[in-house]
Design a protein around this motif. Structure first.
Motif, PDB file in Angstrom:
ATOM      1  N   ARG A 500      35.727  77.364  38.653  1.00 50.02           N
ATOM      2  CA  ARG A 500      35.427  76.005  38.223  1.00 50.02           C
ATOM      3  C   ARG A 500      34.280  75.992  37.203  1.00 50.02           C
ATOM      4  NH1 ARG A 500      37.178  71.563  41.180  1.00 50.02           N
ATOM      5  NH2 ARG A 500      35.289  70.436  40.607  1.00 50.02           N
ATOM      6  N   GLN A 503      35.743  77.948  33.678  1.00 53.87           N
ATOM      7  CA  GLN A 503      36.810  77.279  32.935  1.00 53.87           C
ATOM      8  C   GLN A 503      36.471  75.791  32.778  1.00 53.87           C
ATOM      9  OE1 GLN A 503      40.802  78.049  34.194  1.00 53.87           O
ATOM     10  NE2 GLN A 503      40.311  80.080  35.002  1.00 53.87           N
ATOM     11  N   GLY A 505      36.810  71.814  32.294  1.00 52.23           N
ATOM     12  CA  GLY A 505      37.708  70.744  32.701  1.00 52.23           C
ATOM     13  C   GLY A 505      37.828  69.711  31.587  1.00 52.23           C
ATOM     14  N   HIS A 506      38.097  68.467  31.982  1.00 54.40           N
ATOM     15  CA  HIS A 506      38.253  67.397  30.992  1.00 54.40           C
ATOM     16  C   HIS A 506      36.973  66.570  30.935  1.00 54.40           C
ATOM     17  CE1 HIS A 506      40.038  64.165  28.632  1.00 54.40           C
ATOM     18  NE2 HIS A 506      39.526  63.303  29.511  1.00 54.40           N
ATOM     19  N   ARG A 545      32.066  70.647  32.491  1.00 50.51           N
ATOM     20  CA  ARG A 545      32.283  71.280  33.799  1.00 50.51           C
ATOM     21  C   ARG A 545      32.874  70.267  34.771  1.00 50.51           C
ATOM     22  NH1 ARG A 545      29.391  71.987  38.641  1.00 50.51           N
ATOM     23  NH2 ARG A 545      27.714  70.653  37.883  1.00 50.51           N
ATOM     24  N   SER A 546      33.831  70.703  35.569  1.00 53.95           N
ATOM     25  CA  SER A 546      34.486  69.811  36.529  1.00 53.95           C
ATOM     26  C   SER A 546      33.488  69.311  37.568  1.00 53.95           C
ATOM     27  CB  SER A 546      35.646  70.524  37.227  1.00 53.95           C
ATOM     28  OG  SER A 546      36.617  70.914  36.292  1.00 53.95           O
ATOM     29  N   LEU A 673      40.446  72.546  38.570  1.00 55.31           N
ATOM     30  CA  LEU A 673      39.773  72.074  37.357  1.00 55.31           C
ATOM     31  C   LEU A 673      39.788  70.557  37.247  1.00 55.31           C
ATOM     32  CD1 LEU A 673      41.121  74.741  34.841  1.00 55.31           C
ATOM     33  CD2 LEU A 673      38.994  74.755  36.155  1.00 55.31           C
ATOM     34  N   VAL A 674      39.928  69.899  38.390  1.00 61.23           N
ATOM     35  CA  VAL A 674      39.952  68.437  38.421  1.00 61.23           C
ATOM     36  C   VAL A 674      38.633  67.943  39.001  1.00 61.23           C
ATOM     37  CG1 VAL A 674      41.103  66.417  39.411  1.00 61.23           C
ATOM     38  CG2 VAL A 674      42.453  68.367  38.656  1.00 61.23           C
ATOM     39  N   ASP A 675      38.113  66.844  38.483  1.00 61.09           N
ATOM     40  CA  ASP A 675      36.891  66.260  39.040  1.00 61.09           C
ATOM     41  C   ASP A 675      37.144  65.817  40.473  1.00 61.09           C
ATOM     42  OD1 ASP A 675      35.636  66.665  36.678  1.00 61.09           O
ATOM     43  OD2 ASP A 675      35.679  64.583  36.003  1.00 61.09           O
TER      44      ASP A 675
END
Length: 762
Positions: A500, A503, A505-506, A545-546, A673-675
């Protein structure tokens, strides 16, 4: 202070011929004066109009506590300085201590009315007027006013406090106490909301400050303060005795032959003969709006816009009340998109359940709650409680352990608690120890200084573990194996966390205009801790960062609103949101809450649980794959293999402590990788530890909302008077009562007896 809109509204009513004639009658002393055909929504407004025209103290008497709360809430729109006199709880029952906050509020109000000329506007109930109160003269004489820069010997004050029954303590913690530290005097008067700190320079009061009980830090400076030196428990009079000769009493929905100077009713209460509707207040004819109609149904919007134009052509002043500024902004946008002109329409902020019209005064007052198809927020009026709902936990009290309870000693394992006893000490005398029993009847005496090594045994299931032996190394091996398992788990957790971290995230963008409007439409006032949690959550979402944040707060402290705003932010960027709950009932509650909050925006919310049929679930799954659903609320069903999201951006996990470890590991595998936003009132130690060491970010919401009242517990013998009064009081507030009985075979008899005590209860 009244704003210009309120003043114009009230003036239109008082200048109208039917109302002006009645006001002249009141001024002339001819009473009672009746106002008939006043719809319930307009009764607070009419009372405000009467009080604004006649500069006297008014007592508005309501039939029930619920009616009092609703009337007072609406009255604040036009008379912000109105006063609320609460009923004393269990006033007629012996051996029950009154709520200290309500008692202080009543004392403060009665003291103010007796000492200050006014005019005042007091909202109360018929029952409250008949409740005991301190003697009027005694209350006046027992009040000492302490002013800044005044000369007042401290020693004289201390003697007065001692004679008045105040307790001298090292630190003030409750009303009726005072503390002295050099030239500083802390005192908590019986009627005060907050304690006061006075600093003396010789015999002169150098400064006066209210301070917080928990932190003992100053809140604000005050020029003067009233200290009650007696009469707090005196019951030589009744509240009705405080209605002075020059005061006027307004009864709302009065009983026959009520001793009122003014009466207001929805029906006709005049003399015999033809009814007079000249001064009538009617319900506003805005049409029927279900939830979401105003936003989605163009015909309904057009119908409302046409009705507005008719009112304006007729020369009416039209005022619409909204609960928040955000609702006003959203309403302007909707009307602009529908080509609806708002020229000549006043948009004001306030709380109003329903609208009304007054044809004689060319006035129309509307409620946004009706237009948006929402239930108006009717919380109990806001009590300014001095005490905070503490979140501190007391240390374990070993005196609460019962003989035979299983305990765990850190070095020796599982044992059985025998007793707390005294044994001879090595240096003479006696010392207190915990007596523990292990396998083979071995005894271990643990000094209280080492009691931190002992904890209560908490296991899973009904099977009790065997007692550990003091003669072998099984417990040591068990601890070693547990430590090894912890390291293995930590390695897996570290690998997921490293992925996490490495990599990206969005990263969500900054708040949009809709986000700001949406947040302003929140019908309550956010607490400081809640605002910090919201800001921290949105800041995390905007980072590459997620997010992995824990929101920790007590039930009712506003954790769900943090999640709602985060979900709205995600949806505004085209992302989907999953809300995980441990039970179907909680899923249903969250589904309704999320849907209600987002009704005015193009956000689709659905639910996935056993409350949905197989066909409905298949439809939801298809829409999730196609991106037709923005927010899905559900139970463990969401992590099933057939659930596929088109573009998941945020996962909210509520009551995280009720999900098992396997479920949580699956969450992390699915949502790497999702909040992730986790909500919990009581996080398990593992989650709390991860937050404390920085693996998870954590926000704590410790500030209770203004409407939050502490739970009050009365322990007393069976007394049907207490039961009757408690049930009747709650029913008057249109509340519900849960009566717990501990015997199944006699529960019907108890139900029958309760029905006899409270025949109006269903």
């Amino acid at each position: 202070m009244q704003n210009a809109t309120s003043r114009e509204l009230l003036a239109r009513v008082t200048d109208a011929a039917p109302i002006a004639a009645s006001l002249r009658t009141i001024d002339s002393g001819e009473r009672p004066v009746a106002f008939s055909h006043v719809t319930e929504a307009a009764q607070p407004f009419l009372a405000a109009a009467i009080a604004s025209h006649i500069a006297r103290t008014f007592w508005i008497v309501c039939p029930t506590v619920r009616a009092q709360e609703l009337l007072f809430e609406s009255l604040l729109n036009w008379v912000p300085q109105a006063l609320f006199l609460p009923e004393a709880e269990f006033a007629a029952v012996e051996n029950i201590l009154p709520d200290p906050e309500i008692a202080a509020e009543r004392l403060a109000l009665l003291s103010r009315v007796s000492r200050e000329a006014g005019p005042h506007l007091v909202v109360t109930t018929k029952a409250a007027l008949e409740q005991p109160a301190p003697n009027l003269a005694a209350l006046k004489s027992a009040t000492l006013r302490l002013r800044q820069r005044s000369r007042q010997p401290m020693q004289q004050l201390l003697e007065l406090f001692g004679e008045a029954g105040y307790d001298r303590v090292p630190q003030v913690t409750t009303r009726g106490q005072f503390a002295v530290r050099g030239g500083i005097l802390d005192v908590y008067s019986w009627q005060a909301q907050l304690p006061v700190r006075a600093e003396f320079f010789g015999d002169e009061v150098d400064s006066l400050r209210e301070f917080d009980l928990d932190t003992q830090t100053s809140v604000r400076n005050v020029p003067a303060v009233d200290l009650l030196l007696g009469a707090a428990d005196e019951r030589g009079a009744y509240v009705r005795d405080y209605i002075g000769k020059a005061h006027l009493r307004i009864d709302v929905e009065p009983e026959e032959h009520a001793p009122a100077h003014v009466t207001i009713s929805d029906g006709w209460i005049g003399a015999e003969g033809a009814e007079d509707f000249a001064g009538a207040f009617h319900d506003a004819d805005v049409g029927e709006f279900a939830a979401g109609d105003f936003l989605l149904a163009e015909a309904k919007r057009t119908q409302f816009a046409a009705r507005l134009q008719v009112w304006k052509r007729e020369g009416n002043l039209v005022v619409i009340y909204f609960q928040t500024e955000g609702e006003i902004e959203r309403f302007r946008e909707i009307m602009a998109a529908a080509d609806g002109s708002l020229d000549g329409v006043e948009l004001a902020e306030g709380t109003l359940a329903r609208g009304f019209s007054f044809p004689a005064g060319s006035t129309v007052v509307l409620s946004a709650a009706e237009l948006f198809g929402r239930y108006p927020t009717h919380g109990r009026r806001r009590l300014q409680r001095a005490e905070k709902l503490g979140v501190h936990r007391t240390q374990i009290d070993f005196s609460e352990l019962n003989e035979g309870d299983l305990v765990v000693h850190l070095e020796h394992g599982v044992g059985r608690f025998l007793q707390l006893m005294k044994v001879p000490a090595a240096r003479g005398g006696m010392q207190e120890v915990l007596a523990l029993e292990f396998a083979d009847e071995a005894k271990l005496y643990v000094p209280l200084e080492q009691a931190y090594l002992v904890s209560r045994y908490v296991g899973v299931g009904k099977k009790s573990p065997p007692l550990s032996s003091l003669a072998d190394a099984k417990w040591a091996r068990a601890k070693k194996n547990a430590a090894a398992s912890i390291f293995d788990y930590a390695g897996k957790m570290l690998a997921v966390q490293a992925e996490r971290e490495t990599q990206l995230g969005h990263p969500f963008g900054p708040d949009t205009k809709w986000q700001s409007e949406f947040e302003h439409s929140f019908p309550y006032r956010e607490t400081p801790d809640q605002l910090k949690a919201i800001d921290a959550t949105k800041h995390d979402m905007e980072q590459p960062r997620s997010m992995d944040r824990l929101i920790c707060g007590d039930v009712g402290f506003g954790k769900t609103e943090v999640a709602i705003r985060a979900a709205f932010k995600a949806v505004m960027e085209g992302k989907q949101v999953a809300v995980l709950t441990p039970t179907t009932v909680l899923a249903q509650q969250h589904f309704e809450t999320f849907r209600q909050r987002m009704l005015d925006y193009p956000v689709r919310t659905e639910m996935l649980s056993r409350f949905r049929s197989h066909a409905e679930q298949r439809k939801v799954l298809q829409l999730l794959r196609d991106g037709g659903i923005d927010i899905v609320v559900g139970t463990h069903r969401i992590i099933s293999g057939d659930v596929v999201f088109k573009d998941l951006g945020l996962v909210v996990i509520d009551e995280e402590q009720r999900f098992g470890v396997l479920h949580k590991e699956k969450f992390k595998e699915l949502f790497k990788l999702v909040d992730v936003l986790t909500l919990s009132a009581t996080p398990i130690p593992r989650t709390l530890y991860l937050s404390l060491i920085g693996v998870k970010d954590m926000s704590t919401i410790e500030t209770p909302p203004l409407n939050r009242l502490p739970v009050e517990t009365f322990v007393c013998g069976y007394d049907e008077r207490i039961i009757r009064d408690a049930i009747n009081r709650e029913l008057e507030r249109q509340g519900q009562v849960y009566f717990l009985h501990n015997r199944v075979h006699s529960i019907e008899k108890v139900r029958t007896r309760i029905a006899e005590l409270c025949p109006q209860a269903r």
